[in-house]
Design an enzyme around this catalytic site. Structure first.
Site, short mmCIF file in Angstrom:
data_model
loop_
_atom_site.label_atom_id
_atom_site.label_comp_id
_atom_site.label_asym_id
_atom_site.label_seq_id
_atom_site.Cartn_x
_atom_site.Cartn_y
_atom_site.Cartn_z
N SER A 97 0.81 -1.22 0.00
CA SER A 97 0.00 0.00 0.00
C SER A 97 0.84 1.26 0.00
O SER A 97 0.28 2.36 -0.01
CB SER A 97 -0.92 0.01 1.23
N THR A 225 -1.76 2.86 2.79
CA THR A 225 -1.22 4.15 3.23
C THR A 225 -0.54 4.07 4.59
O THR A 225 -0.95 3.31 5.46
CB THR A 225 -2.32 5.24 3.30
N THR A 243 1.71 6.97 0.23
CA THR A 243 0.87 5.85 -0.22
C THR A 243 1.07 5.54 -1.69
O THR A 243 1.51 6.41 -2.46
CB THR A 243 -0.61 6.22 0.01
N ARG A 253 -5.37 9.25 -10.89
CA ARG A 253 -6.25 9.46 -9.71
C ARG A 253 -5.38 9.85 -8.51
O ARG A 253 -4.34 9.26 -8.24
CB ARG A 253 -7.03 8.18 -9.40
N THR A 276 -5.82 7.36 6.89
CA THR A 276 -5.66 6.27 5.93
C THR A 276 -7.06 5.79 5.58
O THR A 276 -8.02 6.06 6.29
CB THR A 276 -4.83 5.10 6.49
N GLY A 277 -7.17 5.06 4.49
CA GLY A 277 -8.49 4.56 4.08
C GLY A 277 -8.99 5.29 2.85
O GLY A 277 -8.20 5.90 2.10
N1 GLY Z 1 -5.90 7.13 1.59
C1 GLY Z 1 -5.22 6.73 0.43
C2 GLY Z 1 -5.94 6.97 -0.81
O1 GLY Z 1 -7.14 7.00 -0.84
O2 GLY Z 1 -5.29 7.10 -1.83
#
Ligand code: GLY
Length: 376
Positions: A97, A225, A243, A253, A276-277
């Site tokens: 990640s 992340t 991340t 993106r 994170t998330g």
């Molecule tokens: N929190 C990491 C992402 O959505 O890219």
């Protein structure tokens, strides 16, 4: 020092911290919440512990907190400390990640996002959609220190990194490539065919570092992340988030991690917060700056993290992103440390932990949470 909160205190303080409409929601009945389950209130006994130098991180950051604390104890700047900490994870091919070994975009190319923020100077730097550089957090720091800008993206970020001596390297490991290929082969159009002996199915996709139970499209994705924030002996704060972002994302993106105020925010007079998330949810709710503002208004770190997540759940109107009872079908975790050393973290769903180094101990602590996971 433990700081357990009673349920009543939790709701009152979330309401006070969140302010406005969110405060009303926090105190509303289940019916008034329009079918959205109320927070269980079982997650409020998080490990806020005050005093001294503190480093906190996401659960994949135990080595990062240990390293950062070692550097803090050596008298180094808190930003140098947290960047050195997360560099360990950025360079670790087994964390899918973050950094080298991260899961790629839909074209099989790893694109990295990172930002850093330094409390004493109230300055920040960030890079997004950066390819071929293993340690984006170091490039983010250079954006802060060696440009008049905060955020540099894509080809421009790569050229900037190379101008400062970073070497381009392949970031896609064989293992990450295999995981990506299984994802491509499981897609419906049939152009990519899995080896005969494997039986890919949406439910067996990688869940390494997963921050989300199940993507609305039916695949498990990872948002992974690492966030790491530190408070030094002089009460100065700094933070970093880094991340590989949403796995199999559309090229280009960008999530919350390189966005100052979303994936990270530091106010040296108040505290630091990171996330994170699911980055889209964090961006839509200005996650980290909101947590810091709630702490400014008197919330503890745990209360502030829960207050932001409650607001996020209340704002989550898209049916694609809701379970049958109206709760989010994704997870977000918020982490916060206050200037006095109190720290806490919370997740939308139960079962999460975060890394802490303080008072001579490097360990994982339970995150507070909004909702109990249906299956434990
Ligand atoms: N929190 C990491 C992402 O959505 O890219």
């Amino acid at each position: 020092m433990q700081d357990p909160l009673s349920r009543r205190t939790f709701l009152r303080s979330v309401a006070a911290a969140a302010g406005g409409a969110a405060a009303g929601h926090a105190l509303a009945s289940a019916d008034e919440l329009g079918g959205v389950a109320q927070p269980s209130g079982q997650g409020q006994a998080a490990a806020d512990g005050g005093g001294g130098q503190v480093v906190i991180s996401s659960a994949n950051g135990l080595q990062a907190t240990a390293k950062a604390m070692e550097l803090l104890e050596d008298g180094q700047d808190p930003l140098d400390a947290v960047i050195a900490g997360v560099n360990i994870v950025e360079l670790d091919p087994t964390d899918h990640s973050v950094g080298y070994g991260g899961l790629p975009n839909e074209d099989g190319i790893v694109e990295l996002d990172s930002c850093v923020m330094h409390g004493p100077t109230h300055n920040a730097g960030a890079v997004a959609a950066l390819r071929n550089i293993k340690t984006p957090s170091r490039v983010a720091r250079l954006v802060m220190e060696r440009t008049d800008h905060v955020l540099v993206v894509g080809q421009g970020a790569l050229r900037f990194a190379k101008a400062h001596g970073f070497e381009e390297e392949e970031l896609l490991t064989d293992e990450a490539r295999k995981i990506w290929l299984r994802w491509k082969e499981a897609r419906a159009n049939g152009d990519w065919i899995a080896p005969a002996q494997t039986k890919p199915s949406p439910s067996t996709q990688s869940s390494v570092g997963s921050d989300m139970p199940l993507h609305p499209l039916g695949y498990e994705f990872t948002y992974g992340t690492i966030n790491c924030c530190a408070l030094d002996a002089a009460s100065n704060l700094a933070g970093v988030t880094t991340t590989s972002g949403l796995s199999y994302k559309i090229p280009g993106r960008v999530g919350d991690s390189p966005i100052i105020g979303a994936g990270l925010y530091v106010d040296n007079e108040v505290g630091a917060a990171g996330s994170t998330g699911r980055g889209e949810a964090v961006i839509l709710n200005c996650g980290s700056v909101s947590v810091v503002e709630m702490m400014r208004n008197g919330a503890t770190p745990t209360e502030a993290c829960l207050g932001l997540l409650k607001r996020m759940a209340d704002h989550n109107h898209d049916p694609r992103l809701r379970l049958k009872d109206g709760t989010p079908n994704f997870d977000v975790k918020m982490y916060a440390v206050r200037k006095d050393g109190l720290h806490g973290a919370a997740a939308i769903w139960s079962g999460a932990k975060y890394a802490v180094s303080s008072q001579g101990k490097n360990r994982l602590e339970e995150c507070a949470f909004l909702y109990e996971r249906p299956n434990g």
